[in-house]
Motif scaffolding. Structure first.
Motif, PDB file in Angstrom:
ATOM      1  N   PRO A  37       4.328  25.786  30.507  1.00 55.88           N
ATOM      2  CA  PRO A  37       4.986  25.420  29.240  1.00 55.88           C
ATOM      3  C   PRO A  37       5.427  23.968  29.204  1.00 55.88           C
ATOM      4  CG  PRO A  37       6.408  26.835  30.555  1.00 55.88           C
ATOM      5  CD  PRO A  37       5.066  26.850  31.212  1.00 55.88           C
ATOM      6  N   VAL A  38       5.833  23.405  30.361  1.00 55.21           N
ATOM      7  CA  VAL A  38       6.305  22.018  30.375  1.00 55.21           C
ATOM      8  C   VAL A  38       5.170  21.049  30.057  1.00 55.21           C
ATOM      9  CG1 VAL A  38       7.218  20.194  31.857  1.00 55.21           C
ATOM     10  CG2 VAL A  38       8.219  22.468  31.944  1.00 55.21           C
ATOM     11  N   ILE A  39       4.027  21.208  30.717  1.00 51.32           N
ATOM     12  CA  ILE A  39       2.889  20.325  30.445  1.00 51.32           C
ATOM     13  C   ILE A  39       2.390  20.531  29.017  1.00 51.32           C
ATOM     14  CG2 ILE A  39       0.535  19.696  31.104  1.00 51.32           C
ATOM     15  CD1 ILE A  39       1.164  20.529  33.943  1.00 51.32           C
ATOM     16  N   SER A  40       2.397  21.775  28.563  1.00 49.98           N
ATOM     17  CA  SER A  40       1.955  22.056  27.183  1.00 49.98           C
ATOM     18  C   SER A  40       2.837  21.325  26.176  1.00 49.98           C
ATOM     19  CB  SER A  40       1.988  23.560  26.914  1.00 49.98           C
ATOM     20  OG  SER A  40       1.125  24.255  27.778  1.00 49.98           O
ATOM     21  N   LEU A  41       4.145  21.378  26.380  1.00 45.27           N
ATOM     22  CA  LEU A  41       5.070  20.707  25.460  1.00 45.27           C
ATOM     23  C   LEU A  41       4.919  19.192  25.541  1.00 45.27           C
ATOM     24  CD1 LEU A  41       8.214  22.931  26.061  1.00 45.27           C
ATOM     25  CD2 LEU A  41       6.883  22.798  23.942  1.00 45.27           C
ATOM     26  N   ALA A  42       4.771  18.662  26.766  1.00 45.43           N
ATOM     27  CA  ALA A  42       4.607  17.215  26.923  1.00 45.43           C
ATOM     28  C   ALA A  42       3.325  16.743  26.248  1.00 45.43           C
ATOM     29  CB  ALA A  42       4.590  16.858  28.408  1.00 45.43           C
TER      30      ALA A  42
ATOM     31  N   ASP B 223      -3.649   9.654  28.469  1.00 49.69           N
ATOM     32  CA  ASP B 223      -2.558  10.454  29.032  1.00 49.69           C
ATOM     33  C   ASP B 223      -2.698  11.920  28.627  1.00 49.69           C
ATOM     34  OD1 ASP B 223      -1.372   8.387  30.362  1.00 49.69           O
ATOM     35  OD2 ASP B 223       0.146   7.985  28.836  1.00 49.69           O
ATOM     36  N   VAL B 224      -3.025  12.153  27.366  1.00 47.70           N
ATOM     37  CA  VAL B 224      -3.221  13.519  26.883  1.00 47.70           C
ATOM     38  C   VAL B 224      -4.366  14.180  27.645  1.00 47.70           C
ATOM     39  CG1 VAL B 224      -3.915  14.931  24.922  1.00 47.70           C
ATOM     40  CG2 VAL B 224      -2.274  13.074  24.591  1.00 47.70           C
ATOM     41  N   ALA B 225      -5.450  13.439  27.852  1.00 51.69           N
ATOM     42  CA  ALA B 225      -6.627  13.998  28.507  1.00 51.69           C
ATOM     43  C   ALA B 225      -6.328  14.434  29.939  1.00 51.69           C
ATOM     44  CB  ALA B 225      -7.761  12.974  28.496  1.00 51.69           C
ATOM     45  N   VAL B 226      -5.664  13.581  30.718  1.00 51.57           N
ATOM     46  CA  VAL B 226      -5.414  13.941  32.119  1.00 51.57           C
ATOM     47  C   VAL B 226      -4.379  15.054  32.228  1.00 51.57           C
ATOM     48  CG1 VAL B 226      -6.171  11.733  33.063  1.00 51.57           C
ATOM     49  CG2 VAL B 226      -3.783  12.008  32.388  1.00 51.57           C
ATOM     50  N   HIS B 227      -3.401  15.089  31.318  1.00 47.01           N
ATOM     51  CA  HIS B 227      -2.454  16.206  31.324  1.00 47.01           C
ATOM     52  C   HIS B 227      -3.157  17.509  30.933  1.00 47.01           C
ATOM     53  CE1 HIS B 227       0.803  13.199  31.490  1.00 47.01           C
ATOM     54  NE2 HIS B 227       1.521  14.196  31.972  1.00 47.01           N
ATOM     55  N   LEU B 228      -4.099  17.415  30.011  1.00 49.52           N
ATOM     56  CA  LEU B 228      -4.861  18.600  29.630  1.00 49.52           C
ATOM     57  C   LEU B 228      -5.662  19.117  30.818  1.00 49.52           C
ATOM     58  CD1 LEU B 228      -5.879  20.589  27.511  1.00 49.52           C
ATOM     59  CD2 LEU B 228      -7.629  18.908  26.868  1.00 49.52           C
ATOM     60  N   GLY B 229      -6.228  18.212  31.609  1.00 51.77           N
ATOM     61  CA  GLY B 229      -6.967  18.631  32.794  1.00 51.77           C
ATOM     62  C   GLY B 229      -6.082  19.380  33.771  1.00 51.77           C
TER      63      GLY B 229
ATOM     64  N   GLY C 181       1.845  18.242  23.823  1.00 51.09           N
ATOM     65  CA  GLY C 181       2.038  18.389  22.380  1.00 51.09           C
ATOM     66  C   GLY C 181       2.762  17.201  21.781  1.00 51.09           C
ATOM     67  N   LEU C 182       3.782  16.698  22.476  1.00 50.22           N
ATOM     68  CA  LEU C 182       4.495  15.511  21.998  1.00 50.22           C
ATOM     69  C   LEU C 182       3.586  14.293  21.974  1.00 50.22           C
ATOM     70  CD1 LEU C 182       7.937  15.914  23.815  1.00 50.22           C
ATOM     71  CD2 LEU C 182       7.475  16.193  21.374  1.00 50.22           C
ATOM     72  N   GLU C 183       2.728  14.172  22.981  1.00 51.64           N
ATOM     73  CA  GLU C 183       1.799  13.046  23.004  1.00 51.64           C
ATOM     74  C   GLU C 183       0.803  13.141  21.861  1.00 51.64           C
ATOM     75  OE1 GLU C 183       0.301  13.382  26.956  1.00 51.64           O
ATOM     76  OE2 GLU C 183       1.872  12.114  27.814  1.00 51.64           O
ATOM     77  N   ILE C 184       0.375  14.359  21.547  1.00 54.15           N
ATOM     78  CA  ILE C 184      -0.562  14.542  20.436  1.00 54.15           C
ATOM     79  C   ILE C 184       0.101  14.164  19.116  1.00 54.15           C
ATOM     80  CG2 ILE C 184      -1.808  16.295  19.100  1.00 54.15           C
ATOM     81  CD1 ILE C 184      -2.399  17.683  21.789  1.00 54.15           C
ATOM     82  N   VAL C 185       1.388  14.498  18.965  1.00 55.96           N
ATOM     83  CA  VAL C 185       2.122  14.069  17.772  1.00 55.96           C
ATOM     84  C   VAL C 185       2.111  12.552  17.664  1.00 55.96           C
ATOM     85  CG1 VAL C 185       4.407  13.965  16.704  1.00 55.96           C
ATOM     86  CG2 VAL C 185       3.588  16.115  17.680  1.00 55.96           C
ATOM     87  N   GLY C 186       2.288  11.871  18.801  1.00 59.32           N
ATOM     88  CA  GLY C 186       2.220  10.419  18.807  1.00 59.32           C
ATOM     89  C   GLY C 186       0.855   9.907  18.406  1.00 59.32           C
TER      90      GLY C 186
END
Length: 270
Positions: free
Chosen positions: A199-204, A44-50, A206-211
């Motif tokens: 900013p929204v995707i960045s924050l989302a 999920d983090v990877a595809v959002h980063l893309g 970031g939360l996934e990375i915390v997980g």
């Protein structure tokens, strides 16, 4: 994950993140109809980063100007005076419009995740907010660009963005709808929506990375690299062609798609 799942999920994320059809709805429905296991937080983090890299790359020139002007607005003797710079003003509006979704998401995240991800709610969201998008597209009266927004406009669009936490709404769909109702052009509404996604995707993400930090998992670097690349390329192409498409044809084809998908979900799952 096999390669078919990697390719399919990456393209779904890249294409639907910026189309007004709800990426969360599509990603929720994929395992329902395919039987695939959950792809996991790392992917999920990877595809959002893309998707994030795609929108940053597409708007790179605007973002450089906005960043320079925004930094300059802090050094100006008067912040009000500094907002006469259209790039600084747009940067401030993007940041301020992000606040509502952050606050609402923080307060209601658990309730939304646990109780609002059913196909029925997705179907109702697709239809209801699709009809609202149709109305906003038909009634638009002026052609303001993203640089002509006021603070009130930005806050109202930002407030509407918080509704995207409901699956089936579509973040891009609801922000474009609100912007059209504020009197923006189709292209201006879409461009502001895409800038808001940064900013929204960045924050989302970031939360996934915390997980991920709290629950470390094995990493398949080949799958992650493919996810970033495929979602990024598809998202970039989606932004480019979407902006050209809506200038000529408008939002109605997406409304029709939303209504058909929503009705089908209600027929199957009600």
């Amino acid at each position: 994950m096999d390669w078919l799942q990697i390719v399919f999920l990456s393209l779904i994320q890249g294409l639907t993140e910026f189309l007004p059809v709800s990426s969360s709805a599509h990603l929720i429905l994929v395992p329902v109809f395919t039987g695939w296991n959950d792809q996991g937080l790392v992917f999920d983090v990877a595809v959002h980063l893309g998707s994030l890299l795609a929108v940053i790359l597409y708007f790179r020139h605007e973002l450089v100007r906005m960043s320079i002007s925004w930094a300059g607005s802090w050094r100006a003797g008067s912040l009000i005076g500094a907002l006469s710079d259209p790039d600084a003003r747009l940067a401030w509006w993007v940041l301020l419009a992000t606040i509502p979704v952050c606050v609402i998401g923080f307060i209601f995240h658990d309730a939304i995740e646990s109780g609002m991800r059913s196909p029925i709610i997705i179907g109702l969201g697709l239809i209801g907010f699709g009809l609202l998008l149709s109305y906003a597209d038909w009634r638009r009266r002026s052609g303001r660009s993203e640089y002509q927004l006021t603070l009130k406009d930005a806050l109202l669009i930002g407030g509407a963005q918080a509704l995207a936490l409901i699956p089936g709404t579509s973040r891009s769909g609801i922000t474009i709808t609100a912007a059209l109702l504020m009197g923006m052009s189709r292209e201006g509404a879409a461009r502001f929506s895409f800038l808001l996604s940064i900013p929204v995707i960045s924050l989302a993400a970031g939360l996934e990375i915390v997980g991920l930090v709290s629950e470390p998992a094995a990493i398949d670097w080949a799958a992650l690299s493919a996810g970033v690349l495929l979602s990024g390329v598809s998202a970039y192409l989606c932004i480019h062609y979407f902006l050209a498409f809506i200038k000529r044809i408008g939002m109605q084809p997406f409304v029709v798609y939303r209504i058909i998908l929503g009705l089908w979900l209600l027929w199957v799952f009600w």
